[in-house]
Design an enzyme around this catalytic site. Structure first.
Site, PDB file in Angstrom:
ATOM      1  N   SER A 246      54.861  -9.957  88.323  1.00 51.88           N
ATOM      2  CA  SER A 246      54.231  -8.801  87.666  1.00 51.88           C
ATOM      3  C   SER A 246      52.732  -8.626  87.934  1.00 51.88           C
ATOM      4  O   SER A 246      52.144  -7.684  87.414  1.00 51.88           O
ATOM      5  CB  SER A 246      54.454  -8.914  86.154  1.00 51.88           C
ATOM      6  OG  SER A 246      53.722 -10.017  85.635  1.00 51.88           O
TER       7      SER A 246
ATOM      8  N   THR B 133      57.348   0.649  85.575  1.00 58.00           N
ATOM      9  CA  THR B 133      55.906   0.723  85.304  1.00 58.00           C
ATOM     10  C   THR B 133      55.301   2.049  85.768  1.00 58.00           C
ATOM     11  O   THR B 133      55.819   2.683  86.704  1.00 58.00           O
ATOM     12  CB  THR B 133      55.187  -0.445  86.027  1.00 58.00           C
ATOM     13  OG1 THR B 133      53.791  -0.194  86.085  1.00 58.00           O
ATOM     14  CG2 THR B 133      55.670  -0.614  87.463  1.00 58.00           C
ATOM     15  N   ASP B 134      54.187   2.420  85.158  1.00 62.22           N
ATOM     16  CA  ASP B 134      53.472   3.629  85.596  1.00 62.22           C
ATOM     17  C   ASP B 134      52.913   3.471  87.013  1.00 62.22           C
ATOM     18  O   ASP B 134      52.571   4.456  87.663  1.00 62.22           O
ATOM     19  CB  ASP B 134      52.331   3.987  84.622  1.00 62.22           C
ATOM     20  CG  ASP B 134      51.285   2.901  84.427  1.00 62.22           C
ATOM     21  OD1 ASP B 134      51.433   1.793  84.978  1.00 62.22           O
ATOM     22  OD2 ASP B 134      50.295   3.165  83.703  1.00 62.22           O
ATOM     23  N   GLU B 135      52.829   2.206  87.499  1.00 64.45           N
ATOM     24  CA  GLU B 135      52.227   1.988  88.825  1.00 64.45           C
ATOM     25  C   GLU B 135      53.042   2.612  89.946  1.00 64.45           C
ATOM     26  O   GLU B 135      52.537   2.765  91.062  1.00 64.45           O
ATOM     27  CB  GLU B 135      52.035   0.493  89.083  1.00 64.45           C
ATOM     28  CG  GLU B 135      51.187  -0.147  88.010  1.00 64.45           C
ATOM     29  CD  GLU B 135      50.355  -1.316  88.495  1.00 64.45           C
ATOM     30  OE1 GLU B 135      50.179  -1.473  89.703  1.00 64.45           O
ATOM     31  OE2 GLU B 135      49.877  -2.050  87.625  1.00 64.45           O
TER      32      GLU B 135
ATOM     33  N   TYR C  91      52.997  -4.920  94.737  1.00 70.02           N
ATOM     34  CA  TYR C  91      53.748  -5.041  93.474  1.00 70.02           C
ATOM     35  C   TYR C  91      54.391  -3.702  93.119  1.00 70.02           C
ATOM     36  O   TYR C  91      55.596  -3.620  92.848  1.00 70.02           O
ATOM     37  CB  TYR C  91      52.809  -5.502  92.345  1.00 70.02           C
ATOM     38  CG  TYR C  91      53.318  -5.183  90.955  1.00 70.02           C
ATOM     39  CD1 TYR C  91      54.414  -5.859  90.418  1.00 70.02           C
ATOM     40  CD2 TYR C  91      52.719  -4.187  90.175  1.00 70.02           C
ATOM     41  CE1 TYR C  91      54.890  -5.559  89.145  1.00 70.02           C
ATOM     42  CE2 TYR C  91      53.179  -3.884  88.902  1.00 70.02           C
ATOM     43  CZ  TYR C  91      54.266  -4.574  88.395  1.00 70.02           C
ATOM     44  OH  TYR C  91      54.747  -4.261  87.138  1.00 70.02           O
TER      45      TYR C  91
ATOM     46  N   LYS D 245      58.403  -2.493  92.660  1.00 68.74           N
ATOM     47  CA  LYS D 245      58.950  -1.890  91.426  1.00 68.74           C
ATOM     48  C   LYS D 245      59.545  -0.516  91.734  1.00 68.74           C
ATOM     49  O   LYS D 245      60.562  -0.124  91.161  1.00 68.74           O
ATOM     50  CB  LYS D 245      57.857  -1.776  90.350  1.00 68.74           C
ATOM     51  CG  LYS D 245      57.367  -3.090  89.791  1.00 68.74           C
ATOM     52  CD  LYS D 245      58.420  -3.889  89.046  1.00 68.74           C
ATOM     53  CE  LYS D 245      58.789  -3.294  87.695  1.00 68.74           C
ATOM     54  NZ  LYS D 245      59.731  -4.184  86.945  1.00 68.74           N
TER      55      LYS D 245
END
Ligand code: NAD
Ligand code: TYD
Length: 340
Positions: free
Chosen positions: A85, A126-128, A151, A155
């Site tokens: 993460s 995730t917002d990423e 990362y 995701k």
């Protein structure tokens, strides 16, 4: 009702396990975790005696671990937190472990969910995956998917595999995309716990670049309630953004922590920026609010007070982490930054 939580020995997973045991006393919960550097059973000592709770050590990227587990239990829901993460690790230490856990692991879980006919699969995303915002606007579920670091790219791959399992095979899946979490039991490599721990030991607080990168902070318990709402109420195939409605520059967070601990701002050191550093994240969670009646219930001020108090009261938990392997990590990651 029996629920599988993967990655439940990590930060958000352990908070979610506790949330579920407290809110659903008639539900059984199995926590599968590989206990990587980020997994810590000391985050769950208060849950160990609960007769509805079982811990299993296992790896989501090992078919044999997963098939054995799914054959032994009849799960009604799977909630997947298990992942590598930390963005900095994906940038500096290579991303093979990220690809293995965050992509292969998710596919293996999806295959098992299909094979063993699990009624619902949830992916904690995730917002990423949306990349970086300009000065205006917020991410909606319709925003372009544009991950900028390894990362985030893994995701994103997982989100697409989850979507494909639904579209191709009719698997009942739901996905949440949440903003930056903070709260108890967060590994002290992430911004808020790192700054609390360093400040309380009068160590330098390394702020990347100009400190004006913006994150949207949510207290971890609000993320847990959001996941729970999506898990139990959302339509198959749906995706929900969850955010804390508190988007501020990093430097503001760092100064606030120093103030809370009564430490001087001279501890701040601006260091070399993170490569490809996303400038701004901000979430539009109006879909979750409208469809599910969810909204965050902790203000940022309440959440940060609870968090600072928790880290001060639980020094043993993070001091143990900050010895051994962590020191090697910290030196590798920060030495050249702090010397420049
Ligand atoms: P974390 O690093 O604290 O915990 C991850 C957990 O997963 C650890 O317990 C680790 O042992 C376990 N794990 C890793 N690889 C595994 C594998 N192959 N098999 C089984 N277990 C494995 O992470 P976190 O901050 O709690 O994040 C949990 C999830 O939420 C992640 O999927 C992350 O992408 C997502 N997320 C995090 C944030 C955030 O701000 N922290 C925000 C949005 C989404
Ligand atoms: P982090 O907690 O790693 O979360 P993410 O990268 O997933 O958003 O970092 C949050 C923000 O804080 C990010 O803009 C990078 C910045 N940051 C620092 O300035 N110094 C640090 O030592 C760390 C770990 C992060």
């Amino acid at each position: 009702m029996k629920i599988l939580v993967t990655g439940g020995a990590g930060f958000i997973g352990s908070n979610f396990v506790r949330y579920q045991l407290e809110h659903y006393p008639d539900q059984e919960l199995v926590n599968l975790d590989a206990l990587t550097y980020a997994g810590n059973l000391e985050s769950l000592t208060d849950c160990e005696e609960n007769p509805n709770y079982t811990f299993v050590k296992g790896d989501i990227a090992e078919v044999s671990d997963i098939e054995k587990l799914f054959a032994e239990h009849s799960f009604d829901m799977v909630v997947n937190f298990a992942a590598e993460s930390h963005v900095d690790r994906s940038l500096h230490l290579g991303n093979d472990t990220f690809i293995r856990a965050n992509i292969l692991g998710v596919q293996i879980l999806l295959d098992a969910a299909r094979k063993f006919k699990v009624p619902r699969f949830m992916q904690v995303s995730t917002d990423e995956v949306y990349g970086s915002l300009g000065p205006q606007g917020r991410f909606t579920e319709e925003s372009l998917i544009q991950p900028n670091n390894p990362y985030a790219a893994t995701k994103t791959s997982a989100d697409f595999l989850v979507r494909a399992a639904h579209k191709s095979f009719g698997l009942d899946v739901v996905t949440t995309r949440c903003s930056n979490n903070f709260g108890p039991f967060q590994f002290p490599e992430k911004l808020i716990p790192l700054m609390i721990a360093n400040a309380s030991e009068d160590k330098v607080l390394p702020v990347y670049g100009d400190g004006m990168h913006i994150r949207d902070w949510i207290y971890v318990e609000d993320h847990c309630s959001g996941i729970d709402a999506v898990l139990r109420k959302a339509k198959p195939g749906s995706i929900y953004n969850l955010g804390g409605d508190h988007d501020v520059p990093n430097i503001e967070i760092v100064k606030l922590i120093l103030k809370a601990l009564d430490k001087p701002e001279s501890l701040i050191k601006y260091v070399e920026d993170r490569p490809g550093h996303d400038r701004r994240y901000a979430m539009d969670s109006s879909k979750a609010k409208a469809d599910l009646g969810w909204s965050p219930s902790f203000t940022f001020a309440e959440g940060i007070k609870l968090t600072v108090d928790w880290y001060l009261a639980n020094k043993k938990w993070w001091e143990r982490i900050r010895s051994g392997d962590y020191l090697k990590y910290y030196e590798e990651m920060y030495q050249s930054r702090l010397n420049n």
